[in-house]
Design a protein around this motif. Structure first.
Motif, PDB file in Angstrom:
ATOM      1  N   GLY A  11      -0.782 -13.919 -11.921  1.00 25.55           N
ATOM      2  CA  GLY A  11      -1.771 -13.820 -10.845  1.00 25.55           C
ATOM      3  C   GLY A  11      -2.665 -15.036 -10.730  1.00 25.55           C
ATOM      4  N   ALA A  56      -6.100  -9.950  -8.760  1.00 25.84           N
ATOM      5  CA  ALA A  56      -5.656  -8.757  -8.036  1.00 25.84           C
ATOM      6  C   ALA A  56      -6.828  -8.196  -7.244  1.00 25.84           C
ATOM      7  N   ILE A 111      -2.842  -8.333  -3.109  1.00 26.36           N
ATOM      8  CA  ILE A 111      -2.252  -8.505  -4.441  1.00 26.36           C
ATOM      9  C   ILE A 111      -2.575  -7.242  -5.219  1.00 26.36           C
ATOM     10  N   ALA A 123       5.001 -10.706 -11.143  1.00 26.67           N
ATOM     11  CA  ALA A 123       4.558 -10.610  -9.757  1.00 26.67           C
ATOM     12  C   ALA A 123       5.756 -10.745  -8.836  1.00 26.67           C
TER      13      ALA A 123
END
Length: 337
Positions: A73, A125, A204, A248
């Protein structure tokens, strides 16, 4: 006649410079030509980074980053070979400031080694999808409560995803969270996932849940090429760990990212302050207004207003019990949560 003795001066002496005599500088290269990327996976010191339209790039962390960790991330800047070709290796030279950090510990008690070991799950996120099955294994509201505390502490929006809705109804779980107005989606084997995709669009989202709740199955349905391993649930109702590391995955049509994480058995909250722990239970916060100063909100606090707040029907008694179990766990007491 003996020869005349030679006299030496400083010009005859040669001194080899020491290793530490070379001047050093703290100036680091600015890497103005670095290319931005997004960390998709981490594996033993190697990072898979998405660079846009090209193939993913394998990179290592530059020495100049010191002890700064790189997690899934993270938005980073790379130099070196960013072609993505086989055997190519780039270097991560910068880590952008994180907008959010989701953390957990193995233990709730920060006086234990496990509680002091804080682990960053993912960075940046903006939505935490708490995946829980409605049957086989049954839902565990204590685990969901922990995830909600972690989400609120990290300033991440929570989303409850209830899987295996063909085996049991959601009413009991949803009734438990009725006062929170917690957004939720239901998933069945034959559902088209339209509601799920709508919640995930342009965000996200990190997925967390116990092993066996159907998280990897859901990921494979959302991103068919993901090919995440899927395991059966054992006879005692516990799933096998099938995802071994966070990864991801871009949703089809560039509609956002989902980050699949390994199945976990616990979600330690030693990193969360007592005040933030309370704010993980927003249905109880208002009830503490009439508490005396420095009230610890435990059952032994005679003047704690939370009992009266719940007795008046303002919150579910199970929610207060769950909150106090977390408080006890933080104090090192054995709990079943």
């Amino acid at each position: 006649m003996a020869g005349k003795r030679r006299e030496y001066d400083e010009d005859d002496v040669r001194v080899r410079p020491g290793r530490s005599s070379r001047p050093r500088t703290r100036t680091r290269p600015k890497h103005v030509d670095a290319i931005d990327g997004f960390v998709m996976a981490v594996d033993r010191g190697r990072y898979t980074v998405e660079m846009g339209d090209g193939p993913p790039v394998t990179a290592m962390r530059a020495r100049e980053l010191g002890r700064k960790s790189v997690v899934v991330g993270d938005r980073v800047a790379l130099v070196g070979d960013t072609s993505g070709a086989a055997g190519a290796l780039a270097r991560i030279v910068r880590i952008a400031e994180r907008t959010s950090v989701l953390r957990r510990t193995a233990d709730d008690d920060d006086t234990t080694p496990e509680g002091r070991l804080e682990r960053v799950v993912v960075a940046n996120a903006d939505q935490l999808v708490i995946v829980s099955s409605l049957s086989d294994p049954p839902p565990r509201t204590g685990f969901i409560d922990r995830c909600l505390v972690a989400a609120y502490d990290a300033d991440i929006d929570p989303l409850l995803c209830l899987t295996k809705a063909d085996l049991a109804g959601p009413d009991e779980v949803l009734d438990y969270y009725a006062e929170l107005d917690l957004p939720h989606v239901l998933v069945r084997p034959d559902s088209d996932l339209a509601a799920v995709r709508e919640r995930l669009a342009d965000r996200i989202s990190v997925l967390v849940g116990h092993s066996g709740v159907g998280k990897s199955t859901l990921v494979n349905r959302l991103v068919p090429e993901a090919d995440r391993a899927v395991g059966a649930v054992s006879a005692i109702g516990r799933g096998r760990h099938t995802s071994t590391s966070a990864v991801a995955l871009r949703l089809p049509g560039d509609a956002g990212w989902i980050i699949d994480t390994p199945g976990v058995r616990s979600f330690g909250l030693a990193h969360v302050s007592a005040e933030s722990l309370l704010h993980g239970f927003p249905d109880l916060v208002e009830g503490t207004v009439d508490c005396p100063p420095n009230c610890e909100h435990t059952p032994t606090e005679a003047d704690c207003a939370l009992d009266a707040w719940v007795a008046a029907g303002n919150a579910d008694p199970r929610r207060l019990a769950s909150y106090r179990r977390l408080l006890a766990s933080r104090a090192g007491e054995d709990t079943d949560s």
